[in-house]
Write a protein that holds these residues in place. Structure first.
Motif, PDB file in Angstrom:
ATOM      1  N   VAL A 116       0.838  -1.206   0.000  1.00 22.41           N
ATOM      2  CA  VAL A 116       0.000   0.000   0.000  1.00 22.41           C
ATOM      3  C   VAL A 116       0.872   1.255   0.000  1.00 22.41           C
ATOM      4  CG1 VAL A 116      -1.641   1.329   1.368  1.00 22.41           C
ATOM      5  CG2 VAL A 116      -1.956  -1.127   1.091  1.00 22.41           C
ATOM      6  N   GLY A 117       1.939   1.241   0.819  1.00 26.21           N
ATOM      7  CA  GLY A 117       2.818   2.402   0.877  1.00 26.21           C
ATOM      8  C   GLY A 117       3.482   2.711  -0.448  1.00 26.21           C
ATOM      9  N   PHE A 118       3.926   1.698  -1.151  1.00 25.50           N
ATOM     10  CA  PHE A 118       4.603   1.928  -2.429  1.00 25.50           C
ATOM     11  C   PHE A 118       3.604   2.275  -3.532  1.00 25.50           C
ATOM     12  CE2 PHE A 118       8.004  -0.533  -0.305  1.00 25.50           C
ATOM     13  CZ  PHE A 118       9.015   0.420  -0.432  1.00 25.50           C
ATOM     14  N   MET A 119       2.372   1.853  -3.409  1.00 28.08           N
ATOM     15  CA  MET A 119       1.346   2.325  -4.339  1.00 28.08           C
ATOM     16  C   MET A 119       1.179   3.833  -4.212  1.00 28.08           C
ATOM     17  SD  MET A 119      -1.585  -0.653  -4.075  1.00 28.08           S
ATOM     18  CE  MET A 119      -2.751   0.319  -5.033  1.00 28.08           C
ATOM     19  N   VAL A 120       1.193   4.336  -2.986  1.00 25.44           N
ATOM     20  CA  VAL A 120       1.109   5.782  -2.757  1.00 25.44           C
ATOM     21  C   VAL A 120       2.333   6.481  -3.337  1.00 25.44           C
ATOM     22  CG1 VAL A 120       0.992   7.586  -0.997  1.00 25.44           C
ATOM     23  CG2 VAL A 120      -0.317   5.483  -0.707  1.00 25.44           C
ATOM     24  N   CYS A 121       3.512   5.876  -3.191  1.00 28.53           N
ATOM     25  CA  CYS A 121       4.737   6.462  -3.740  1.00 28.53           C
ATOM     26  C   CYS A 121       4.682   6.548  -5.261  1.00 28.53           C
ATOM     27  CB  CYS A 121       5.949   5.644  -3.301  1.00 28.53           C
ATOM     28  SG  CYS A 121       6.353   5.776  -1.555  1.00 28.53           S
ATOM     29  N   VAL A 122       4.172   5.512  -5.894  1.00 30.19           N
ATOM     30  CA  VAL A 122       4.039   5.533  -7.353  1.00 30.19           C
ATOM     31  C   VAL A 122       3.090   6.652  -7.784  1.00 30.19           C
ATOM     32  CG1 VAL A 122       3.167   4.239  -9.339  1.00 30.19           C
ATOM     33  CG2 VAL A 122       4.592   3.093  -7.633  1.00 30.19           C
ATOM     34  N   ALA A 123       1.969   6.788  -7.082  1.00 29.31           N
ATOM     35  CA  ALA A 123       1.012   7.843  -7.415  1.00 29.31           C
ATOM     36  C   ALA A 123       1.607   9.227  -7.158  1.00 29.31           C
ATOM     37  CB  ALA A 123      -0.268   7.661  -6.599  1.00 29.31           C
ATOM     38  N   LEU A 124       2.358   9.371  -6.051  1.00 32.65           N
ATOM     39  CA  LEU A 124       2.992  10.655  -5.734  1.00 32.65           C
ATOM     40  C   LEU A 124       4.012  11.039  -6.798  1.00 32.65           C
ATOM     41  CD1 LEU A 124       3.682  13.034  -3.862  1.00 32.65           C
ATOM     42  CD2 LEU A 124       5.221  11.493  -2.620  1.00 32.65           C
ATOM     43  N   GLU A 125       4.788  10.086  -7.242  1.00 33.09           N
ATOM     44  CA  GLU A 125       5.798  10.365  -8.261  1.00 33.09           C
ATOM     45  C   GLU A 125       5.153  10.827  -9.568  1.00 33.09           C
ATOM     46  OE1 GLU A 125       9.829   8.108  -9.588  1.00 33.09           O
ATOM     47  OE2 GLU A 125       7.950   7.008  -9.887  1.00 33.09           O
ATOM     48  N   ARG A 126       4.077  10.180  -9.962  1.00 33.02           N
ATOM     49  CA  ARG A 126       3.384  10.585 -11.188  1.00 33.02           C
ATOM     50  C   ARG A 126       2.764  11.979 -11.038  1.00 33.02           C
ATOM     51  NH1 ARG A 126       5.809   7.979 -14.711  1.00 33.02           N
ATOM     52  NH2 ARG A 126       7.303   8.140 -13.016  1.00 33.02           N
ATOM     53  N   TYR A 127       2.231  12.262  -9.842  1.00 36.12           N
ATOM     54  CA  TYR A 127       1.648  13.579  -9.585  1.00 36.12           C
ATOM     55  C   TYR A 127       2.707  14.678  -9.662  1.00 36.12           C
ATOM     56  CZ  TYR A 127       0.180  17.521  -6.665  1.00 36.12           C
ATOM     57  OH  TYR A 127      -0.075  18.771  -6.168  1.00 36.12           O
ATOM     58  N   LEU A 128       3.872  14.454  -9.062  1.00 38.43           N
ATOM     59  CA  LEU A 128       4.940  15.458  -9.072  1.00 38.43           C
ATOM     60  C   LEU A 128       5.458  15.702 -10.482  1.00 38.43           C
ATOM     61  CD1 LEU A 128       6.993  14.415  -5.902  1.00 38.43           C
ATOM     62  CD2 LEU A 128       5.423  16.353  -6.137  1.00 38.43           C
ATOM     63  N   LEU A 129       5.471  14.667 -11.307  1.00 42.07           N
ATOM     64  CA  LEU A 129       5.953  14.817 -12.671  1.00 42.07           C
ATOM     65  C   LEU A 129       5.068  15.764 -13.475  1.00 42.07           C
ATOM     66  CD1 LEU A 129       7.948  13.985 -14.865  1.00 42.07           C
ATOM     67  CD2 LEU A 129       6.499  11.997 -15.332  1.00 42.07           C
ATOM     68  N   ILE A 130       3.778  15.815 -13.157  1.00 40.54           N
ATOM     69  CA  ILE A 130       2.850  16.696 -13.862  1.00 40.54           C
ATOM     70  C   ILE A 130       2.712  18.047 -13.166  1.00 40.54           C
ATOM     71  CG2 ILE A 130       0.412  17.036 -14.454  1.00 40.54           C
ATOM     72  CD1 ILE A 130       1.782  15.220 -16.373  1.00 40.54           C
ATOM     73  N   ALA A 131       2.493  18.044 -11.845  1.00 37.38           N
ATOM     74  CA  ALA A 131       2.211  19.281 -11.113  1.00 37.38           C
ATOM     75  C   ALA A 131       3.473  20.093 -10.831  1.00 37.38           C
ATOM     76  CB  ALA A 131       1.497  18.957  -9.803  1.00 37.38           C
ATOM     77  N   PHE A 189      -6.389  12.865  -4.061  1.00 37.71           N
ATOM     78  CA  PHE A 189      -5.753  14.178  -4.238  1.00 37.71           C
ATOM     79  C   PHE A 189      -4.750  14.150  -5.385  1.00 37.71           C
ATOM     80  CE2 PHE A 189      -2.049  16.861  -3.325  1.00 37.71           C
ATOM     81  CZ  PHE A 189      -2.643  18.119  -3.348  1.00 37.71           C
ATOM     82  N   PHE A 190      -3.938  13.111  -5.467  1.00 42.82           N
ATOM     83  CA  PHE A 190      -2.944  13.019  -6.539  1.00 42.82           C
ATOM     84  C   PHE A 190      -3.617  12.973  -7.904  1.00 42.82           C
ATOM     85  CE2 PHE A 190      -0.049  10.719  -3.319  1.00 42.82           C
ATOM     86  CZ  PHE A 190       0.379  11.935  -2.822  1.00 42.82           C
ATOM     87  N   LEU A 191      -4.694  12.230  -8.018  1.00 39.45           N
ATOM     88  CA  LEU A 191      -5.403  12.158  -9.294  1.00 39.45           C
ATOM     89  C   LEU A 191      -6.050  13.496  -9.637  1.00 39.45           C
ATOM     90  CD1 LEU A 191      -6.458  10.612 -11.726  1.00 39.45           C
ATOM     91  CD2 LEU A 191      -8.358   9.791 -10.313  1.00 39.45           C
ATOM     92  N   GLY A 192      -6.711  14.102  -8.659  1.00 36.21           N
ATOM     93  CA  GLY A 192      -7.346  15.405  -8.911  1.00 36.21           C
ATOM     94  C   GLY A 192      -6.330  16.484  -9.230  1.00 36.21           C
ATOM     95  N   GLY A 193      -5.205  16.518  -8.482  1.00 39.04           N
ATOM     96  CA  GLY A 193      -4.176  17.508  -8.757  1.00 39.04           C
ATOM     97  C   GLY A 193      -3.525  17.312 -10.109  1.00 39.04           C
ATOM     98  N   THR A 194      -3.369  16.072 -10.515  1.00 40.03           N
ATOM     99  CA  THR A 194      -2.784  15.795 -11.824  1.00 40.03           C
ATOM    100  C   THR A 194      -3.703  16.258 -12.945  1.00 40.03           C
ATOM    101  OG1 THR A 194      -1.593  13.880 -10.940  1.00 40.03           O
ATOM    102  CG2 THR A 194      -1.917  13.968 -13.317  1.00 40.03           C
ATOM    103  N   LEU A 195      -4.980  15.965 -12.828  1.00 41.39           N
ATOM    104  CA  LEU A 195      -5.936  16.410 -13.851  1.00 41.39           C
ATOM    105  C   LEU A 195      -6.009  17.931 -13.925  1.00 41.39           C
ATOM    106  CD1 LEU A 195      -8.845  13.855 -13.225  1.00 41.39           C
ATOM    107  CD2 LEU A 195      -7.165  13.840 -15.084  1.00 41.39           C
ATOM    108  N   LYS A 196      -5.883  18.581 -12.760  1.00 43.51           N
ATOM    109  CA  LYS A 196      -5.941  20.043 -12.717  1.00 43.51           C
ATOM    110  C   LYS A 196      -4.725  20.669 -13.381  1.00 43.51           C
ATOM    111  CE  LYS A 196      -6.449  23.886  -9.473  1.00 43.51           C
ATOM    112  NZ  LYS A 196      -6.581  24.279  -8.034  1.00 43.51           N
TER     113      LYS A 196
END
Length: 294
Positions: A116-131, A189-196
């Motif tokens: 679960v923790g590394f799933m969050v890390c993967v999502a965070l990394e993708r979010y930072l790459l866009i935002a 939040f990561f998904l919403g921030g990425t779309l934004k």
């Protein structure tokens, strides 16, 4: 469920049913799909499919890290946590005559929480790459990724170790729900921030944007389908007393490593692009057929 039985922790993995126990269960209102033999066969199939594919995926990603590409580090650790789960499944299915067999239940819990923790890390990394693309490119180093991985591997111990030594605690299910509930709003939040921030990310190609959004949607979908029911089970007393729902939790958790493999294939370049292209082609064909019929 009795709280003083080590096998009745949140991630129950007990295969040790006696004939009398199952006979009594069959006379109750328990459904046939939760029969222990079916669970046993399902787990064996998951292990036989998932374990070799996970090892191949780790080898493939490790070769990319050696080329100074730090992006696969989190997904590699995610797959390693899946290996831990597979190994515990093998031991618990084999039911060896060991005095300390119960420790594998807690190692399995550790692997699930690390996953679960590394799933969050993967999502965070993708979010930072866009935002935050500039910040991400500067701060994206192997050293920082290594520190984050150490923290993620350490956090599950905060839950598993007290659970191992104080299993009779009445707050064990609540603590489990908290550990699993915290990542859920983060993934949203990561998904919403990425779309934004999607249209403002000029430095990221359109193919990469589609891939990132697809990964975030998949991570949130996996978490919602496989882990959210476990949160409900932990917080709602009536759900814990429901045999059908309890066995459904087990089935969903066993599919977690296979779901991570799907995430790995989606992260490979070209997979989402081909999928979207095929969907677009199907839509164009349907539009052409409708126009010709009109």
């Amino acid at each position: 469920m009795e709280s003083n039985n080590y096998s009745n922790v949140t991630f129950d993995y007990d295969y040790n049913y006696t004939d009398n126990d199952y006979s009594n269960a069959s006379n109750a209102t328990y459904p046939n799909f939760a029969e222990p033999n079916i669970l046993y066969v399902m787990t064996c199939v998951i292990i036989s499919i998932g374990l070799p594919l996970t090892l191949v995926a780790i080898y493939s990603l490790y070769s990319q890290v050696q080329n100074n590409n730090v992006a696969p580090i989190f997904i590699i650790n995610l797959l390693i946590s899946d290996i831990i789960q597979f190994c515990c499944m093998i031991v618990l299915v084999a039911k060896p005559d060991w005095k300390n067999e119960e420790i594998f239940y807690y190692i399995y819990c550790f692997g699930v929480l690390a996953s679960v923790g590394f799933m969050v890390c993967v999502a965070l990394e993708r979010y930072l790459l866009i935002a935050w693309p500039l910040w991400y490119r500067v701060r994206r180093t192997i050293k920082i990724s290594f520190v984050v991985c150490v923290v993620v591997w350490t956090l599950p111990l905060v839950y598993v170790l007290p659970y191992y030594y104080w299993v009779e605690s009445d707050d064990s299910e609540t603590i489990s729900a908290v550990f699993l509930l915290v990542p859920f709003p983060l993934l949203i939040f990561f998904l919403g921030g990425t779309l934004k921030s999607l249209f403002a990310a000029i430095s990221v190609s359109s193919d990469e944007k589609r891939r990132i959004v697809g990964i975030l949607v998949l991570v949130l979908l996996i978490y919602t389908l496989l882990f959210l029911p476990n949160i409900i089970w932990s917080l709602v007393g009536e759900a814990r007393d429901n045999y059908t729902f309890s066995k459904l939790i087990l089935i969903l958790l066993r599919f977690s490593p296979l779901a991570d493999l799907i995430l790995y294939f989606f992260m490979r370049k070209g997979v989402i692009d081909k999928l979207l292209a095929s969907l677009c082609c199907c839509r164009m064909d349907s539009d052409d057929n409708s126009r010709s019929s009109a």
